[in-house]
Design a protein around this motif. Structure first.
Motif, short mmCIF file in Angstrom:
data_model
loop_
_atom_site.label_atom_id
_atom_site.label_comp_id
_atom_site.label_asym_id
_atom_site.label_seq_id
_atom_site.Cartn_x
_atom_site.Cartn_y
_atom_site.Cartn_z
N HIS A 140 0.78 -1.22 0.06
CA HIS A 140 0.21 -0.11 -0.11
C HIS A 140 0.89 1.23 -0.17
O HIS A 140 1.88 1.38 0.87
CB HIS A 140 -0.83 -0.19 1.21
CG HIS A 140 -1.79 1.10 1.45
ND1 HIS A 140 -2.91 1.40 0.53
CD2 HIS A 140 -1.72 2.21 2.23
CE1 HIS A 140 -3.50 2.59 0.70
NE2 HIS A 140 -2.66 2.96 1.91
N ARG B 62 10.77 -5.33 7.13
CA ARG B 62 10.09 -6.29 7.62
C ARG B 62 10.95 -7.28 8.54
O ARG B 62 10.56 -7.40 9.84
CB ARG B 62 9.53 -7.34 6.69
CG ARG B 62 8.09 -6.86 6.03
CD ARG B 62 7.32 -7.86 5.34
NE ARG B 62 5.97 -7.48 4.79
CZ ARG B 62 5.55 -7.20 3.58
NH1 ARG B 62 6.17 -7.54 2.62
NH2 ARG B 62 4.45 -6.84 3.48
N VAL C 39 3.71 -0.07 4.61
CA VAL C 39 3.46 1.06 3.55
C VAL C 39 4.66 1.62 3.28
O VAL C 39 5.74 1.37 3.62
CB VAL C 39 2.32 1.84 4.36
CG1 VAL C 39 0.99 1.18 4.60
CG2 VAL C 39 2.87 2.14 5.51
N ASP D 59 3.81 -7.23 12.47
CA ASP D 59 2.71 -8.39 12.32
C ASP D 59 2.87 -8.30 10.81
O ASP D 59 1.96 -9.20 9.98
CB ASP D 59 1.36 -7.89 12.56
CG ASP D 59 0.81 -6.49 12.21
OD1 ASP D 59 1.56 -5.84 11.31
OD2 ASP D 59 -0.12 -5.92 12.70
N ARG E 107 2.56 -5.70 8.27
CA ARG E 107 2.07 -4.84 7.41
C ARG E 107 3.23 -3.76 7.07
O ARG E 107 4.35 -3.65 7.79
CB ARG E 107 1.28 -3.77 8.52
CG ARG E 107 -0.26 -4.26 8.74
CD ARG E 107 -1.01 -3.38 9.79
NE ARG E 107 -0.41 -3.38 11.14
CZ ARG E 107 -0.52 -2.59 12.19
NH1 ARG E 107 -1.31 -1.59 11.81
NH2 ARG E 107 0.11 -2.77 13.16
#
Length: 292
Positions: free
Chosen positions: A2, A188, A215, A211, A213
């Protein structure tokens, strides 16, 4: 992956209600600066104040505090003694921790802290630390990477790590080339390894959560490629944490706002001449246009 949008940001930012006071917008405790790097503390404190923190405290040696107060007299001073390397005496950092035992704050540690950052952080962190969140930047990241906080450091909840590619390489015990070859994987991996939200700075800054996610930030320009830009960002992130945003949301909003203000600044001045503190004027225009 995203890409952060303007709506993502402004739907998350806190509103300032008519019946609020300075206590409504949180406290930031900045532990920053040393004799050699005095400006870093001033920049991160101004970034925090300009992004809405209710109270900003600066723990630093006297010449660092003098510079910060000359720029932003709204900053509250917590003077510390100077160690032989020109940084904060670790015993005084322990006193700063005790100062906030009854009034939790967001810790902002690392900008310009100098070679004794590991000793200072060891005094600030650990079990029972009062911090309701933290932003670790610059020399704090180097101390973390060097293992000066132990193999399994005890970090506060809602901690943000804000490495540039060189710092990320040290945190992951790899090379800058490897980080840049796969920036999403590096971000990450860092988030999982330390159990924190990781902000991998650079073109297309990434925000990663433990977790999974992830962006990407579309704002910003090469005018930010100079010393001090990260100090301003660190202060902005700490202010958003202090106002109650979760770490991932604070990072998402902070990096977008920092970059968007820099884009306005580059159009107002130029990428070559803009300085990190210049973007705070444009941050005001950006937020003011939305009534914030």
């Amino acid at each position: 992956m995203h890409v952060i949008t303007e709506e993502d940001v402004f739907s998350r930012l806190p509103r300032r209600e008519a019946d609020t006071n300075k206590g409504s917008f949180g406290r930031v405790a900045a532990v920053a600066g040393c004799m050699a790097y005095r400006g870093a503390a001033a920049l991160c404190c101004e970034g925090a104040l300009r992004t809405g923190a209710g109270l900003v405290y600066l723990a630093g040696v006297e010449p660092v505090i003098a510079l910060a107060l000359a720029r932003t007299p709204e900053c509250c001073a917590l003077p510390c003694r100077t160690d032989p390397d020109g940084g904060i005496l670790a015993a005084d950092a322990a006193a700063v921790r005790r100062r906030f035992a009854g009034s939790p704050a967001v810790l902002l540690a690392g900008p310009g802290l100098g070679p004794t950052a590991g000793q200072v952080l060891a005094a600030l962190l650990g079990p029972g630390a009062p911090w309701r969140g933290a932003v670790l930047d610059a020399d704090a990241l180097n101390a973390l990477a060097a293992g000066e906080l132990g193999a399994a450091p005890c970090l506060p909840p809602d901690t943000l790590l804000t490495p540039h590619p060189g710092e990320m390489a040290r945190l992951l015990d790899t090379t800058v080339a490897a980080v840049q070859a796969d920036r999403p994987a590096a971000a990450r991996r860092c988030a999982r390894r330390f159990g924190c939200v990781a902000v991998l700075k650079g073109a297309g800054t990434l925000v990663a959560a433990p977790d999974g996610r992830l962006v990407q930030n579309p704002t910003g320009n090469p005018g930010l490629a100079r010393g001090g830009s990260g100090d301003v960002l660190a202060g902005m992130l700490a202010a958003l944490l202090a106002q109650g945003l979760p770490a991932f949301d604070a990072a998402l909003c902070g990096v977008w706002l920092h970059g968007a203000a820099a884009d306005l600044c580059a159009r107002r001045t130029s990428q070559m001449t803009m300085l990190p503190h210049d973007i705070l004027q444009d941050l005001g225009k950006l937020l003011g246009a939305r009534g914030l």
